[in-house]
Design an enzyme around this catalytic site. Sequence first.
Site, PDB file in Angstrom:
ATOM      1  N   GLU A  25       0.801  -1.235   0.000  1.00  0.00           N
ATOM      2  CA  GLU A  25       0.000   0.000   0.000  1.00  0.00           C
ATOM      3  C   GLU A  25       0.828   1.277   0.000  1.00  0.00           C
ATOM      4  OE1 GLU A  25      -3.408   0.296   2.596  1.00  0.00           O
ATOM      5  OE2 GLU A  25      -3.611  -1.876   2.648  1.00  0.00           O
ATOM      6  N   ASP A  38      -2.441  -4.403   3.375  1.00  0.00           N
ATOM      7  CA  ASP A  38      -2.477  -4.572   4.829  1.00  0.00           C
ATOM      8  C   ASP A  38      -3.334  -5.768   5.252  1.00  0.00           C
ATOM      9  OD1 ASP A  38      -0.837  -2.423   5.126  1.00  0.00           O
ATOM     10  OD2 ASP A  38      -2.392  -1.009   5.731  1.00  0.00           O
ATOM     11  N   ASP A  49      -5.859  -6.594   7.017  1.00  0.00           N
ATOM     12  CA  ASP A  49      -7.147  -6.359   7.665  1.00  0.00           C
ATOM     13  C   ASP A  49      -8.224  -6.275   6.590  1.00  0.00           C
ATOM     14  OD1 ASP A  49      -6.718  -3.885   6.474  1.00  0.00           O
ATOM     15  OD2 ASP A  49      -6.301  -2.843   8.355  1.00  0.00           O
ATOM     16  N   GLU A  51      -9.844  -3.764   5.355  1.00  0.00           N
ATOM     17  CA  GLU A  51      -9.605  -2.690   4.382  1.00  0.00           C
ATOM     18  C   GLU A  51      -8.544  -3.131   3.380  1.00  0.00           C
ATOM     19  OE1 GLU A  51     -11.270   0.852   3.280  1.00  0.00           O
ATOM     20  OE2 GLU A  51     -11.671  -0.151   5.186  1.00  0.00           O
ATOM     21  N   TYR A  65       1.841  -4.944  12.890  1.00  0.00           N
ATOM     22  CA  TYR A  65       0.730  -4.165  12.335  1.00  0.00           C
ATOM     23  C   TYR A  65      -0.058  -3.484  13.449  1.00  0.00           C
ATOM     24  CZ  TYR A  65      -2.989  -2.879   9.121  1.00  0.00           C
ATOM     25  OH  TYR A  65      -3.881  -2.172   8.364  1.00  0.00           O
ATOM     26  N   ARG A  95      -3.071  -1.994  13.496  1.00  0.00           N
ATOM     27  CA  ARG A  95      -4.547  -2.029  13.569  1.00  0.00           C
ATOM     28  C   ARG A  95      -4.973  -3.448  13.948  1.00  0.00           C
ATOM     29  NH1 ARG A  95      -3.705   1.352   8.996  1.00  0.00           N
ATOM     30  NH2 ARG A  95      -4.283   3.499   9.489  1.00  0.00           N
ATOM     31  N   HIS A 112      -4.644 -11.163  13.862  1.00  0.00           N
ATOM     32  CA  HIS A 112      -3.303 -10.596  14.007  1.00  0.00           C
ATOM     33  C   HIS A 112      -2.801 -10.721  15.435  1.00  0.00           C
ATOM     34  CE1 HIS A 112      -4.551  -9.068  10.245  1.00  0.00           C
ATOM     35  NE2 HIS A 112      -5.353  -8.158  10.750  1.00  0.00           N
TER      36      HIS A 112
END
Length: 691
Positions: free
Chosen positions: A9, A82, A84, A86, A301, A303, A347
């Site tokens: 990203e 990423d 997640d 999103e 990570y 989040r 995660h």
Amino acid sequence: MGKTLLIVESPAKSKTIEKFLGKNYAVAASMGHLRDLPKSQFGVDVENDYTPKYINIRGKGDLIKKLKTQAKQADKIFLATDPDREGEAIAWHLAHIFNIDTEQICRVEFNEITKNAIQQAIKQPKKIDLDKVNAQQTRRILDRIVGYKLSPLLWRKVKRGLSAGRVQSVAVKIICEREQEYLNFKPQEYWTFTVSLSKNDKSKEFTAELVKIKDKKLHIDNQGAAEKIVAELKNIDKYLVENIEKKEKRRKPAAPFTTSSLQQEAVRKLGFTTKKTMMLAQQLYEGLAIGKSGHMGLITYMRTDSTRISLQAQAEAKEYITSVFGAEYYPSKANVYVGKSAAQDAHEAIRPSDVTKTPDLIENYLTKDQYKLYKLIWQRFLASQMAPAISDSTALTIRAQDYLFKSNGSKLKFMGFLVLDSKRDLDKDVILPELEVEDLLKLRSVPEPVQHFTEPPPRYNEATLVKELEELGVGRPSTYSPTIQTIIDRGYVRREDKKIVPTELGILVMDLLKTYFKDIVDVNFSAKLEENLDNIAEGKADLIHVLDEFYRPFAEKLEYAEQEIGKVEIQPIVSDVQCEKCGKMMVVKQSRYGSFLACPGYPECKNTKPIINYIDVPCPLCQERVGEFKTKKGRRFYKCTSQTGCEFMSWNKPSGEKCPDCGSYMTEKIDKARRTVVVCANDKCNKEIIK
């Protein structure tokens, strides 16, 4: 072997990853989303299963063209966005752009940007998780429905530029309700009593607090009753040790950070906003140049809702703890922390990617704020893997006729994880004398009773608001920072002395939403939606059913509100300050930085003025009035308001006193012990007086 294109990203991340892969790999960055719903239209076909209309984001055309060229030159494409929902959705959009079949093995995930993690992820590619994609799409469509349908209503009925959203509306409601509690609060008087005792005239004194009278909980609410108690205590000659309870107490370390707990602790300990915390965490995750080590990701990570730690990370922590502090500082069995929900447990918790990269070792390669946040994360993780602190505690119960007192002592006998806290004061130990049951004690002093008043529930700050939203199940930790920023930008709330308070506009809009869109601001309704999104991500719920359940009643309420709500007039607060340019009385306006005065003749007259809060101390240089001001970031400062060119300015409030040593003016500040200290402004003197 052919060339493989790995798409991440951000460019910062791509720089870090490139050095871990051989010459057969190219790494490119998508710069976040490349496709989204259009800004200029609703973009959701509610009559056809809520089909979204995605378009390439304006301004991303050249980047898409460049990525397509790179893709044509590659034999294989891996989508490493990423880890997640999103990121899963971004991977899905990239697959569409590159014509990659969603059944193809193309998705690569890693929780930390280290050589081992990247190389292992490349060996274990998988399919795009369409359940996660559907969960993200449902959230996006829900937000579009609320924002695109409800915001224009607020524009028409109240004021242009307003917006409404699922999570932000609940957040504003919570803040408004707390403000109402704060304003309606009626303080209650109460008194406390502490006596000083000792075993005899020569032994060390200790204090005990009155807790019961005639075996009833202490509740004294007036001075007359308080003075009567003091008089009676003075006449009692027998203070008897009734009970002694000794225990060994174990204080366990806190779990490693989740997104939410990191945001809360960074507000509390570092004074960072949630926005700043997430920005710095992103930098630490994506990677920084660390001397000879080159670019490397410093944390996992950022989040995550999980407190889980990988077995490898546990083993590395154990090796570090036992080698640096000793085997006794590692628990007999590894600490395991259970999260609130398994929904987001894919995660790990937020931890350093390499525990041997201590904060002090890499401090020179980080900015001051990056270092502070990394140290916070590093210490929290390491502490979470260490043995508990052990204290010997003693609780004394002391009786004097009808009066019952308590005295508590504690002595730390094993530091455990507290060894990491360099600021811990060992003098915090409270040592009580060696006593036995039935021992008679001597009354050494009865201080004046202390009057108190109960305090209102505190206004929210960013940390407590994040904690409240998380506990209520509203939104996700990754959304809290942008939510807080949005409601500030819209003028619904403002920061005031690091607290978040609603504006008149926020209260007005909230009253409208509570009247006509009760579900939108209902905590339980919002939490249920979040649960539905989790269920979609796990393949347990259907996207269309969840959207339909929300949209049909919402559309009916929208139509009703359009007919019922008339034009809402926001009455400005008129000040007693006259505009010197046109003569009109200026009005109070709100911005994200607080209140200010503006001419009501706008746009013909654009005059504005700050609202000055004058302090009761004259300028130490010219004796004119001194005003209290705030920077855009909310930091207070004090400045002379004289028009004669006086240049007095101070971050600390002038005290009005002269330094007894050098005669310079003095200012007030609060020291680390939360005491008011008067400090000489002369750098060569620096005399301090504790008030």
